[in-house]
Design a protein around this motif. Structure first.
Motif, PDB file in Angstrom:
ATOM      1  N   PRO A   1      40.547  36.997  57.000  1.00  0.00           N
ATOM      2  CA  PRO A   1      39.916  37.270  55.702  1.00  0.00           C
ATOM      3  C   PRO A   1      40.790  36.987  54.495  1.00  0.00           C
ATOM      4  O   PRO A   1      40.290  36.653  53.435  1.00  0.00           O
ATOM      5  CB  PRO A   1      39.558  38.758  55.782  1.00  0.00           C
ATOM      6  N   SER A   2      42.103  37.099  54.626  1.00  0.00           N
ATOM      7  CA  SER A   2      42.957  36.824  53.473  1.00  0.00           C
ATOM      8  C   SER A   2      42.894  35.352  53.071  1.00  0.00           C
ATOM      9  O   SER A   2      43.225  35.004  51.942  1.00  0.00           O
ATOM     10  CB  SER A   2      44.394  37.242  53.755  1.00  0.00           C
ATOM     11  N   TYR A   3      42.487  34.469  53.982  1.00  0.00           N
ATOM     12  CA  TYR A   3      42.374  33.050  53.678  1.00  0.00           C
ATOM     13  C   TYR A   3      40.988  32.667  53.175  1.00  0.00           C
ATOM     14  O   TYR A   3      40.803  31.563  52.673  1.00  0.00           O
ATOM     15  CB  TYR A   3      42.717  32.203  54.905  1.00  0.00           C
ATOM     16  N   LEU A   4      40.026  33.536  53.330  1.00  0.00           N
ATOM     17  CA  LEU A   4      38.678  33.274  52.853  1.00  0.00           C
ATOM     18  C   LEU A   4      38.596  33.644  51.386  1.00  0.00           C
ATOM     19  O   LEU A   4      39.192  34.609  50.945  1.00  0.00           O
ATOM     20  CB  LEU A   4      37.657  34.104  53.638  1.00  0.00           C
ATOM     21  N   GLY A   5      37.872  32.914  50.628  1.00  0.00           N
ATOM     22  CA  GLY A   5      37.703  33.255  49.225  1.00  0.00           C
ATOM     23  C   GLY A   5      36.916  32.189  48.512  1.00  0.00           C
ATOM     24  O   GLY A   5      37.041  31.006  48.803  1.00  0.00           O
ATOM     25  N   THR A   6      36.099  32.633  47.578  1.00  0.00           N
ATOM     26  CA  THR A   6      35.305  31.697  46.804  1.00  0.00           C
ATOM     27  C   THR A   6      35.337  32.108  45.344  1.00  0.00           C
ATOM     28  O   THR A   6      35.592  33.255  45.011  1.00  0.00           O
ATOM     29  CB  THR A   6      33.842  31.675  47.276  1.00  0.00           C
ATOM     30  N   GLY A   7      35.064  31.167  44.488  1.00  0.00           N
ATOM     31  CA  GLY A   7      34.970  31.461  43.063  1.00  0.00           C
ATOM     32  C   GLY A   7      36.318  31.513  42.381  1.00  0.00           C
ATOM     33  O   GLY A   7      37.363  31.274  42.975  1.00  0.00           O
ATOM     34  N   ASP A   8      36.266  31.825  41.093  1.00  0.00           N
ATOM     35  CA  ASP A   8      37.484  31.930  40.298  1.00  0.00           C
ATOM     36  C   ASP A   8      38.262  33.169  40.711  1.00  0.00           C
ATOM     37  O   ASP A   8      37.680  34.205  41.032  1.00  0.00           O
ATOM     38  CB  ASP A   8      37.140  32.011  38.811  1.00  0.00           C
ATOM     39  N   PRO A   9      39.590  33.083  40.687  1.00  0.00           N
ATOM     40  CA  PRO A   9      40.397  34.230  41.117  1.00  0.00           C
ATOM     41  C   PRO A   9      40.390  35.373  40.100  1.00  0.00           C
ATOM     42  O   PRO A   9      40.193  35.161  38.906  1.00  0.00           O
ATOM     43  CB  PRO A   9      41.799  33.644  41.264  1.00  0.00           C
TER      44      PRO A   9
ATOM     45  N   ASP B   1      49.345  37.796  41.132  1.00  0.00           N
ATOM     46  CA  ASP B   1      48.835  36.628  41.841  1.00  0.00           C
ATOM     47  C   ASP B   1      47.315  36.705  41.883  1.00  0.00           C
ATOM     48  O   ASP B   1      46.731  37.787  41.815  1.00  0.00           O
ATOM     49  CB  ASP B   1      49.380  36.586  43.267  1.00  0.00           C
ATOM     50  N   GLY B   2      46.669  35.574  42.043  1.00  0.00           N
ATOM     51  CA  GLY B   2      45.216  35.528  42.075  1.00  0.00           C
ATOM     52  C   GLY B   2      44.635  36.076  43.366  1.00  0.00           C
ATOM     53  O   GLY B   2      45.273  36.050  44.421  1.00  0.00           O
ATOM     54  N   TYR B   3      43.431  36.595  43.265  1.00  0.00           N
ATOM     55  CA  TYR B   3      42.698  37.117  44.414  1.00  0.00           C
ATOM     56  C   TYR B   3      41.273  36.605  44.326  1.00  0.00           C
ATOM     57  O   TYR B   3      40.615  36.773  43.299  1.00  0.00           O
ATOM     58  CB  TYR B   3      42.700  38.650  44.403  1.00  0.00           C
ATOM     59  N   GLN B   4      40.804  35.947  45.380  1.00  0.00           N
ATOM     60  CA  GLN B   4      39.428  35.458  45.394  1.00  0.00           C
ATOM     61  C   GLN B   4      38.592  36.348  46.294  1.00  0.00           C
ATOM     62  O   GLN B   4      38.998  36.674  47.413  1.00  0.00           O
ATOM     63  CB  GLN B   4      39.373  34.024  45.916  1.00  0.00           C
TER      64      GLN B   4
ATOM     65  N   SER C   1      36.421  44.200  52.852  1.00  0.00           N
ATOM     66  CA  SER C   1      36.543  45.259  53.851  1.00  0.00           C
ATOM     67  C   SER C   1      37.850  45.176  54.617  1.00  0.00           C
ATOM     68  O   SER C   1      38.298  46.171  55.174  1.00  0.00           O
ATOM     69  CB  SER C   1      35.384  45.175  54.849  1.00  0.00           C
ATOM     70  N   PHE C   2      38.461  44.006  54.653  1.00  0.00           N
ATOM     71  CA  PHE C   2      39.641  43.795  55.493  1.00  0.00           C
ATOM     72  C   PHE C   2      40.925  43.513  54.720  1.00  0.00           C
ATOM     73  O   PHE C   2      41.983  43.442  55.322  1.00  0.00           O
ATOM     74  CB  PHE C   2      39.395  42.632  56.464  1.00  0.00           C
ATOM     75  N   THR C   3      40.855  43.297  53.406  1.00  0.00           N
ATOM     76  CA  THR C   3      42.052  42.938  52.657  1.00  0.00           C
ATOM     77  C   THR C   3      42.297  43.897  51.498  1.00  0.00           C
ATOM     78  O   THR C   3      41.400  44.586  51.035  1.00  0.00           O
ATOM     79  CB  THR C   3      41.955  41.506  52.088  1.00  0.00           C
ATOM     80  N   HIS C   4      43.513  43.888  51.020  1.00  0.00           N
ATOM     81  CA  HIS C   4      43.915  44.681  49.863  1.00  0.00           C
ATOM     82  C   HIS C   4      43.681  43.834  48.621  1.00  0.00           C
ATOM     83  O   HIS C   4      43.987  42.644  48.615  1.00  0.00           O
ATOM     84  CB  HIS C   4      45.403  45.034  50.020  1.00  0.00           C
ATOM     85  N   SER C   5      43.133  44.435  47.559  1.00  0.00           N
ATOM     86  CA  SER C   5      42.791  43.654  46.377  1.00  0.00           C
ATOM     87  C   SER C   5      43.266  44.331  45.097  1.00  0.00           C
ATOM     88  O   SER C   5      43.606  45.516  45.099  1.00  0.00           O
ATOM     89  CB  SER C   5      41.269  43.463  46.309  1.00  0.00           C
ATOM     90  N   PRO C   6      43.257  43.607  43.976  1.00  0.00           N
ATOM     91  CA  PRO C   6      43.594  44.234  42.693  1.00  0.00           C
ATOM     92  C   PRO C   6      42.603  45.333  42.324  1.00  0.00           C
ATOM     93  O   PRO C   6      42.948  46.287  41.639  1.00  0.00           O
ATOM     94  CB  PRO C   6      43.530  43.091  41.688  1.00  0.00           C
TER      95      PRO C   6
ATOM     96  N   GLU D   1      41.065  41.139  35.623  1.00  0.00           N
ATOM     97  CA  GLU D   1      40.420  40.110  34.804  1.00  0.00           C
ATOM     98  C   GLU D   1      40.232  38.850  35.620  1.00  0.00           C
ATOM     99  O   GLU D   1      40.947  38.598  36.574  1.00  0.00           O
ATOM    100  CB  GLU D   1      41.284  39.807  33.564  1.00  0.00           C
ATOM    101  N   GLN D   2      39.262  38.070  35.192  1.00  0.00           N
ATOM    102  CA  GLN D   2      38.963  36.805  35.866  1.00  0.00           C
ATOM    103  C   GLN D   2      39.092  35.685  34.839  1.00  0.00           C
ATOM    104  O   GLN D   2      38.646  35.802  33.715  1.00  0.00           O
ATOM    105  CB  GLN D   2      37.549  36.830  36.442  1.00  0.00           C
ATOM    106  N   GLU D   3      39.721  34.596  35.253  1.00  0.00           N
ATOM    107  CA  GLU D   3      39.857  33.442  34.339  1.00  0.00           C
ATOM    108  C   GLU D   3      38.951  32.331  34.751  1.00  0.00           C
ATOM    109  O   GLU D   3      38.611  32.131  35.839  1.00  0.00           O
ATOM    110  CB  GLU D   3      41.288  32.949  34.313  1.00  0.00           C
TER     111      GLU D   3
END
Length: 125
Positions: A26-34, A72-75, A84-89, A123-125
């Motif tokens: 899951p840490s490698y999955l991501g879509t959209g702006d970070p 660092d960015g997070y998607q 559900s599986f990763t730590h996020s901002p 915030e999202q850029e």
């Protein structure tokens, strides 16, 4: 070794590999702006969360934001599975708001670090 024993061992091995993949993939999955956790110095008064003694391992996004102004960015993942599986901002901002609910205003949290106050927000850029 009996065939049933081999099948059970193979099933257990596949189950272990699957669980490991759920933890790492899951840490490698991501879509959209970070999304970023940002820390902006402020003169705001009122209740603040004191994070001078916080753990950088527990709050990696906050540690980077306080040091560099932005983490660092997070998607986010599709279908909400990654969250559900990763730590996020988002987790870190919510944890700070939980520690001192009065420090949260307009989706920002007022924190104090080494005598300096910061607005921390996602915030999202």
């Amino acid at each position: 070794m009996r065939p049933i024993t081999r099948r059970v061992l193979a099933l257990l091995a596949l189950l272990c590999v699957g669980l490991l993949a759920l933890g790492a993939l899951p840490s490698y999955l991501g879509t959209g702006d970070p999304y970023y956790l940002t820390a902006e110095e402020t003169d705001a008064s009122g209740p603040a969360v004191n994070v001078t003694q916080f753990s950088a391992q527990q709050y990696p996004y906050l540690a980077t934001a306080l040091e560099e102004g932005r983490s660092d960015g997070y998607q986010r993942g599709q279908f909400g599975l990654k969250e559900s599986f990763t730590h996020s901002p988002f987790d870190e901002r919510d944890a700070l708001a939980t520690r001192q609910p009065d420090a949260e205003r307009e989706n920002r949290v007022l924190v104090e670090y080494d005598g300096t106050r910061y607005w921390v927000a996602v915030e999202q850029e």
